[in-house]
Design a protein around this motif. Structure first.
Motif, PDB file in Angstrom:
ATOM      1  N   GLN A  68      83.407  33.817  55.839  1.00  0.00           N
ATOM      2  CA  GLN A  68      82.773  35.085  56.141  1.00  0.00           C
ATOM      3  C   GLN A  68      82.990  35.452  57.601  1.00  0.00           C
ATOM      4  OE1 GLN A  68      78.810  35.715  54.711  1.00  0.00           O
ATOM      5  NE2 GLN A  68      78.923  33.952  53.370  1.00  0.00           N
ATOM      6  N   ASP A  69      83.160  36.763  57.844  1.00  0.00           N
ATOM      7  CA  ASP A  69      83.350  37.229  59.214  1.00  0.00           C
ATOM      8  C   ASP A  69      82.035  37.266  59.976  1.00  0.00           C
ATOM      9  OD1 ASP A  69      85.743  39.638  58.004  1.00  0.00           O
ATOM     10  OD2 ASP A  69      86.078  37.601  58.797  1.00  0.00           O
ATOM     11  N   LYS A  70      80.948  37.498  59.264  1.00  0.00           N
ATOM     12  CA  LYS A  70      79.633  37.598  59.881  1.00  0.00           C
ATOM     13  C   LYS A  70      78.740  36.460  59.382  1.00  0.00           C
ATOM     14  CE  LYS A  70      79.761  42.677  60.008  1.00  0.00           C
ATOM     15  NZ  LYS A  70      79.065  43.922  59.555  1.00  0.00           N
ATOM     16  N   PRO A  71      77.801  36.021  60.216  1.00  0.00           N
ATOM     17  CA  PRO A  71      76.867  34.973  59.764  1.00  0.00           C
ATOM     18  C   PRO A  71      75.947  35.506  58.679  1.00  0.00           C
ATOM     19  CG  PRO A  71      76.172  35.856  61.880  1.00  0.00           C
ATOM     20  CD  PRO A  71      77.535  36.436  61.616  1.00  0.00           C
ATOM     21  N   LEU A  72      75.590  34.655  57.746  1.00  0.00           N
ATOM     22  CA  LEU A  72      74.687  35.050  56.672  1.00  0.00           C
ATOM     23  C   LEU A  72      73.249  34.763  57.095  1.00  0.00           C
ATOM     24  CD1 LEU A  72      75.201  34.478  52.886  1.00  0.00           C
ATOM     25  CD2 LEU A  72      72.948  34.241  53.905  1.00  0.00           C
ATOM     26  N   ILE A  73      72.414  35.803  57.062  1.00  0.00           N
ATOM     27  CA  ILE A  73      70.985  35.675  57.359  1.00  0.00           C
ATOM     28  C   ILE A  73      70.213  35.987  56.088  1.00  0.00           C
ATOM     29  CG2 ILE A  73      69.048  36.505  58.744  1.00  0.00           C
ATOM     30  CD1 ILE A  73      71.009  37.229  60.946  1.00  0.00           C
ATOM     31  N   PHE A  74      69.348  35.074  55.706  1.00  0.00           N
ATOM     32  CA  PHE A  74      68.622  35.183  54.441  1.00  0.00           C
ATOM     33  C   PHE A  74      67.141  35.395  54.718  1.00  0.00           C
ATOM     34  CE2 PHE A  74      66.485  33.311  50.707  1.00  0.00           C
ATOM     35  CZ  PHE A  74      67.114  34.010  49.684  1.00  0.00           C
ATOM     36  N   PHE A  75      66.590  36.533  54.252  1.00  0.00           N
ATOM     37  CA  PHE A  75      65.170  36.852  54.417  1.00  0.00           C
ATOM     38  C   PHE A  75      64.430  36.548  53.126  1.00  0.00           C
ATOM     39  CE2 PHE A  75      66.197  38.809  58.333  1.00  0.00           C
ATOM     40  CZ  PHE A  75      65.012  39.121  59.002  1.00  0.00           C
ATOM     41  N   ASP A  76      63.471  35.635  53.221  1.00  0.00           N
ATOM     42  CA  ASP A  76      62.617  35.250  52.085  1.00  0.00           C
ATOM     43  C   ASP A  76      61.190  35.108  52.621  1.00  0.00           C
ATOM     44  OD1 ASP A  76      61.560  34.205  49.731  1.00  0.00           O
ATOM     45  OD2 ASP A  76      62.322  32.176  50.107  1.00  0.00           O
ATOM     46  N   PRO A  77      60.586  36.239  53.101  1.00  0.00           N
ATOM     47  CA  PRO A  77      59.369  36.141  53.917  1.00  0.00           C
ATOM     48  C   PRO A  77      58.043  36.195  53.183  1.00  0.00           C
ATOM     49  CG  PRO A  77      60.137  38.391  53.920  1.00  0.00           C
ATOM     50  CD  PRO A  77      61.097  37.610  53.044  1.00  0.00           C
ATOM     51  N   TYR A  78      58.038  36.212  51.863  1.00  0.00           N
ATOM     52  CA  TYR A  78      56.779  36.346  51.120  1.00  0.00           C
ATOM     53  C   TYR A  78      55.724  35.347  51.638  1.00  0.00           C
ATOM     54  CZ  TYR A  78      53.539  36.695  47.216  1.00  0.00           C
ATOM     55  OH  TYR A  78      52.417  36.896  46.457  1.00  0.00           O
ATOM     56  N   PRO A  79      54.462  35.794  51.902  1.00  0.00           N
ATOM     57  CA  PRO A  79      53.826  37.041  51.492  1.00  0.00           C
ATOM     58  C   PRO A  79      54.006  38.217  52.439  1.00  0.00           C
ATOM     59  CG  PRO A  79      52.201  35.625  52.496  1.00  0.00           C
ATOM     60  CD  PRO A  79      53.495  34.833  52.482  1.00  0.00           C
ATOM     61  N   ARG A  80      54.803  38.073  53.480  1.00  0.00           N
ATOM     62  CA  ARG A  80      55.077  39.218  54.352  1.00  0.00           C
ATOM     63  C   ARG A  80      56.016  40.179  53.625  1.00  0.00           C
ATOM     64  NH1 ARG A  80      50.811  37.348  56.648  1.00  0.00           N
ATOM     65  NH2 ARG A  80      51.112  35.665  58.151  1.00  0.00           N
ATOM     66  N   ASN A  81      55.849  41.471  53.885  1.00  0.00           N
ATOM     67  CA  ASN A  81      56.736  42.445  53.274  1.00  0.00           C
ATOM     68  C   ASN A  81      57.751  42.962  54.288  1.00  0.00           C
ATOM     69  OD1 ASN A  81      55.414  44.404  54.859  1.00  0.00           O
ATOM     70  ND2 ASN A  81      53.961  44.897  53.233  1.00  0.00           N
ATOM     71  N   GLU A  82      58.597  43.876  53.861  1.00  0.00           N
ATOM     72  CA  GLU A  82      59.684  44.356  54.720  1.00  0.00           C
ATOM     73  C   GLU A  82      59.158  45.008  55.988  1.00  0.00           C
ATOM     74  OE1 GLU A  82      63.854  46.905  54.301  1.00  0.00           O
ATOM     75  OE2 GLU A  82      62.406  46.866  52.653  1.00  0.00           O
ATOM     76  N   GLU A  83      58.108  45.799  55.861  1.00  0.00           N
ATOM     77  CA  GLU A  83      57.528  46.484  57.010  1.00  0.00           C
ATOM     78  C   GLU A  83      57.030  45.494  58.062  1.00  0.00           C
ATOM     79  OE1 GLU A  83      54.039  48.622  55.999  1.00  0.00           O
ATOM     80  OE2 GLU A  83      53.803  49.550  57.971  1.00  0.00           O
ATOM     81  N   MET A  84      56.569  44.343  57.613  1.00  0.00           N
ATOM     82  CA  MET A  84      55.999  43.358  58.514  1.00  0.00           C
ATOM     83  C   MET A  84      57.058  42.563  59.277  1.00  0.00           C
ATOM     84  SD  MET A  84      52.937  41.772  56.182  1.00  0.00           S
ATOM     85  CE  MET A  84      51.499  42.731  55.707  1.00  0.00           C
ATOM     86  N   VAL A  85      58.239  42.393  58.714  1.00  0.00           N
ATOM     87  CA  VAL A  85      59.192  41.472  59.334  1.00  0.00           C
ATOM     88  C   VAL A  85      60.274  42.135  60.175  1.00  0.00           C
ATOM     89  CG1 VAL A  85      58.812  39.642  57.658  1.00  0.00           C
ATOM     90  CG2 VAL A  85      60.595  41.341  57.218  1.00  0.00           C
ATOM     91  N   TYR A  86      60.555  43.416  59.933  1.00  0.00           N
ATOM     92  CA  TYR A  86      61.470  44.088  60.861  1.00  0.00           C
ATOM     93  C   TYR A  86      61.299  45.600  60.798  1.00  0.00           C
ATOM     94  CZ  TYR A  86      64.647  43.931  56.709  1.00  0.00           C
ATOM     95  OH  TYR A  86      65.198  43.990  55.460  1.00  0.00           O
ATOM     96  N   THR A  87      61.612  46.226  61.919  1.00  0.00           N
ATOM     97  CA  THR A  87      61.585  47.675  62.004  1.00  0.00           C
ATOM     98  C   THR A  87      62.937  48.219  61.539  1.00  0.00           C
ATOM     99  OG1 THR A  87      62.275  47.507  64.313  1.00  0.00           O
ATOM    100  CG2 THR A  87      59.915  47.701  63.888  1.00  0.00           C
ATOM    101  N   SER A  88      63.026  49.519  61.348  1.00  0.00           N
ATOM    102  CA  SER A  88      64.259  50.116  60.819  1.00  0.00           C
ATOM    103  C   SER A  88      65.441  49.911  61.757  1.00  0.00           C
ATOM    104  CB  SER A  88      64.040  51.610  60.558  1.00  0.00           C
ATOM    105  OG  SER A  88      63.639  52.276  61.753  1.00  0.00           O
ATOM    106  N   ASP A  89      65.196  49.975  63.066  1.00  0.00           N
ATOM    107  CA  ASP A  89      66.305  49.791  64.008  1.00  0.00           C
ATOM    108  C   ASP A  89      66.791  48.346  64.013  1.00  0.00           C
ATOM    109  OD1 ASP A  89      63.796  49.182  65.170  1.00  0.00           O
ATOM    110  OD2 ASP A  89      64.683  49.196  67.173  1.00  0.00           O
TER     111      ASP A  89
END
Length: 325
Positions: free
Chosen positions: A2-23
């Motif tokens: 892969q050209d880019k590193p793989l980052i895996f998000f599995d943050p439950y019980p946190r949701n998308e809004e809690m773990v990163y902003t849109s930017d």
């Protein structure tokens, strides 16, 4: 490859809004191969599919030795639940040079603020008075404050001096408290450089009016505050704020039956015979003014766990490059 590193998000019980902003999400997609799963714990097949390529895991994914063996590129696991669960082989991760990190510092200010509020509420009987107010049964002046006392100029003890304690310390400074700390992992010189007094656990329990238990439960310290330690507090009038302890209250005292099934209750202990929600219903008179709050002990409405204000700080604080802003 892969050209880019793989980052895996599995943050439950946190949701998308809690773990990163849109930017931050946009930036992560630009610099990495971003795989996400929200709404529940990631299923095993999804995890297994990416183990050989994943470099960073964000969340509480189970990573015991078998999975670590397959994760040859893994560099870091970032826990966003802010506790240390027994779902990672920490020794194996350390042996492999895999960093296991936590977003806890971002949560500490909000939790510290809650601790301060609980301490003042407990010493002034605020919630009890509020219940009486709803029934038009409240009292004012001296009659309404017979058992009240102030945090100002009080002796305060911290058990544990980590992220939460360091956030709580500046909040207590305006109250001119005399603060002592028991933390066996930190030197006396370091603690005193932080403006607190290093003391033994026995001294802390016997000398302080307010005690904040800020240490996480581990297999090594489970039950370290037992019957004998709690009896050191009998002659004093204390408020105990439990925050880091989780699960059944018996994990704090080994067996709460050692002290007549009463020390850590799920409700305010106000008079002998009051039954707590955990069923510790035989309360001796010398514990009648003990009350306990914490994540599993009678939190008032609007508890900090439901407060999302700290999450933007956590979710925007680090870019995909692993650099904290």
């Amino acid at each position: 490859m892969q050209d880019k590193p793989l980052i895996f998000f599995d943050p439950y019980p946190r949701n998308e809004e809690m773990v990163y902003t849109s930017d931050v999400k946009k930036e992560l997609n630009e610099i990495s191969n971003l795989i996400t799963h929200f709404g529940s714990k990631a299923p095993d097949h999804l995890i297994e599919t990416h183990l050989s390529e994943v470099e960073i895991i964000v969340g509480q994914t189970d990573m015991l030795k078998e999975r670590l063996d397959k994760s040859t590129k893994l560099k870091a696991i970032i826990n966003v639940k802010c506790n240390w669960e027994p779902n990672i082989d920490y020794f194996e991760a350390q042996r492999r040079g895999i960093y296991v990190l936590s977003a806890a510092p971002a949560m500490a200010p909000a939790v510290a603020e809650a601790c301060l509020g609980y301490a003042i509420s407990l010493s002034r009987g605020t919630l009890g008075t509020y219940k009486k107010f709803l029934k038009s049964d409240e009292k004012y002046g001296i009659k309404g404050n017979i058992n009240s006392y102030t945090l100002f100029n009080s002796d305060v003890g911290f058990i544990g001096f980590g992220n939460l304690a360091k956030s709580l310390l500046p909040l207590l400074k305006p109250f001119n408290c005399n603060i002592s700390v028991y933390d066996p992992w930190l030197s006396k010189e370091y603690l005193e450089s932080q403006g607190v007094h290093a003391v033994s656990l026995d001294i802390l329990l016997s000398k302080n009016k307010f005690i904040f238990i800020l240490a996480g439960v581990t297999s090594e310290n489970e039950g370290f505050i037992n019957k004998e330690k709690l009896e050191l507090m009998i002659t004093a009038f204390h408020e105990m704020i439990f925050w880091k302890f989780s699960g059944d209250p018996s994990t704090l005292t080994q067996s709460s039956r050692d002290i007549d099934q009463c020390v850590v209750s799920g409700t305010w202990i106000q008079k002998k015979g009051t039954q707590s929600r955990h069923g510790y219903d035989r309360i001796p008179s010398n514990f009648r003014k003990r009350r306990a709050f914490g994540p599993h002990h009678a939190e008032p409405p609007g508890s900090v766990e439901c407060d999302r204000r700290p999450y933007p700080q956590a979710s925007s604080g680090c870019s995909g490059k692993g650099q904290c802003r």
